[in-house]
Design an enzyme around this catalytic site. Sequence first.
Site, PDB file in Angstrom:
ATOM      1  N   LEU A  29       0.815  -1.218   0.000  1.00 19.61           N
ATOM      2  CA  LEU A  29       0.000   0.000   0.000  1.00 19.61           C
ATOM      3  C   LEU A  29       0.848   1.267   0.000  1.00 19.61           C
ATOM      4  O   LEU A  29       1.897   1.330   0.633  1.00 19.61           O
ATOM      5  CB  LEU A  29      -0.918  -0.002   1.228  1.00 19.61           C
ATOM      6  N   HIS A  30       0.349   2.267  -0.709  1.00 16.29           N
ATOM      7  CA  HIS A  30       0.967   3.592  -0.707  1.00 16.29           C
ATOM      8  C   HIS A  30      -0.139   4.613  -0.487  1.00 16.29           C
ATOM      9  O   HIS A  30      -1.320   4.244  -0.325  1.00 16.29           O
ATOM     10  CB  HIS A  30       1.719   3.835  -2.031  1.00 16.29           C
ATOM     11  N   GLU A  31       0.219   5.877  -0.521  1.00 18.13           N
ATOM     12  CA  GLU A  31      -0.736   6.948  -0.200  1.00 18.13           C
ATOM     13  C   GLU A  31      -1.966   6.911  -1.121  1.00 18.13           C
ATOM     14  O   GLU A  31      -3.061   7.286  -0.701  1.00 18.13           O
ATOM     15  CB  GLU A  31      -0.009   8.301  -0.286  1.00 18.13           C
ATOM     16  N   HIS A  33      -3.553   4.206  -2.199  1.00 13.97           N
ATOM     17  CA  HIS A  33      -4.507   3.264  -1.584  1.00 13.97           C
ATOM     18  C   HIS A  33      -5.125   3.880  -0.323  1.00 13.97           C
ATOM     19  O   HIS A  33      -6.320   3.728  -0.076  1.00 13.97           O
ATOM     20  CB  HIS A  33      -3.799   1.975  -1.155  1.00 13.97           C
ATOM     21  N   LYS A 150      -8.766   5.905  -9.835  1.00 13.25           N
ATOM     22  CA  LYS A 150      -8.900   6.297 -11.248  1.00 13.25           C
ATOM     23  C   LYS A 150      -7.617   6.059 -12.036  1.00 13.25           C
ATOM     24  O   LYS A 150      -7.604   6.210 -13.247  1.00 13.25           O
ATOM     25  CB  LYS A 150      -9.257   7.784 -11.339  1.00 13.25           C
ATOM     26  N   ASP A 152      -6.251   3.280 -12.560  1.00 10.76           N
ATOM     27  CA  ASP A 152      -6.640   2.146 -13.405  1.00 10.76           C
ATOM     28  C   ASP A 152      -7.994   2.497 -14.027  1.00 10.76           C
ATOM     29  O   ASP A 152      -9.037   1.946 -13.656  1.00 10.76           O
ATOM     30  CB  ASP A 152      -6.703   0.873 -12.567  1.00 10.76           C
ATOM     31  N   GLN A 155     -10.091  -0.158 -15.762  1.00 15.11           N
ATOM     32  CA  GLN A 155     -10.563  -1.123 -14.758  1.00 15.11           C
ATOM     33  C   GLN A 155     -11.804  -0.570 -14.052  1.00 15.11           C
ATOM     34  O   GLN A 155     -12.797  -1.289 -13.854  1.00 15.11           O
ATOM     35  CB  GLN A 155      -9.452  -1.391 -13.743  1.00 15.11           C
ATOM     36  N   LEU A 186       1.216   7.603  -8.118  1.00 12.01           N
ATOM     37  CA  LEU A 186       1.696   6.558  -7.201  1.00 12.01           C
ATOM     38  C   LEU A 186       1.257   5.193  -7.701  1.00 12.01           C
ATOM     39  O   LEU A 186       0.140   5.020  -8.179  1.00 12.01           O
ATOM     40  CB  LEU A 186       1.148   6.788  -5.790  1.00 12.01           C
ATOM     41  N   ARG A 189       4.172  -0.495  -8.556  1.00 14.78           N
ATOM     42  CA  ARG A 189       5.238  -0.857  -9.503  1.00 14.78           C
ATOM     43  C   ARG A 189       6.322   0.218  -9.601  1.00 14.78           C
ATOM     44  O   ARG A 189       7.388  -0.041 -10.155  1.00 14.78           O
ATOM     45  CB  ARG A 189       4.645  -1.196 -10.878  1.00 14.78           C
TER      46      ARG A 189
END
Length: 283
Positions: A29-31, A33, A150, A152, A155, A186, A189
């Site tokens: 997780l990063h900011e 998420h 957003k 993705d 998706q 962010l 990957r």
Amino acid sequence: MQVVHTIAELRRHLARFDAPAFVPTMGNLHEGHLALVRQAQQLGDVTVASIFVNRLQFLPHEDFDTYPRTLDADCAQLEALGCDVVFAPSEQELYPEPQGFKVHPPAALADMLEGHFRPGFFTGVSTVVMKLFQIVFGQCKAGGHAVFGKKDYQQLMVIRQMVRQFALPVTIHGGEIVRTDDGLALSSRNGYLTPEERAEAVQLPRALQTLVAAVLGGEHNLAALEQQATDTLTRRGWQVDYLTVRRRADLHPPAPNGFLPGELVALGAARLGRTRLIDNWEF
Ligand code: PAF
């Protein structure tokens, strides 16, 4: 915060709530998420985040085996945020037998852009999200909520359409892209990038911004603009999958001269070294 690993435990825990708000993730997780979790906390009566690296959405040559798995650190961040429940199933728990039933999204939406370069990706995503929705919302009494980033973009559209066409009792919310100070979206990957690649990576959002500025400036020859953007990144050492302007409504190319800013999105996917990055800009 409860960390649960089985479907039965999660269902038991959620039985006393009416309207879960859910953030599905693959962890690390990063900011970006965490912003989705904060958004979810405003929506339901219990907030659930899932952490599951979904084998079904990876092609054989992709990074399923090396995808960063950082459950303890993820749980610490979610706990600090006040998330109520983390669902972190094993593969055996979510796929105890080969997942023969799958959700195949319509080709008109899912076979272009990401789906073209990652065949089967959206079937893998739709299948796991459908399954997670059954688990999280199966017994909810009021409608539930789910938040997808957003970044993705395609998706999010696939999931919205799936929910609509299957009449699932879930409202889908889009979370804004979170960027570093220099503009990079962010992504888990990003951690694969070397320091030199990390410095170069901002050229992807810059290429998209240049496209957007040209269209807003009145240039409507999209094919030429897209080619210029592709050439610019290619000369810098990128391998470009696509850099393109599409209608937000269906991600198809806008009719020449028949589009208005406000209904468009510039989307890009390109590889820098061994890392494939995606990004987009609504305008
Ligand atoms: O966006 C992701 O992290 C994944 O595609 C998702 C929605 C968690 C499904 O595995």
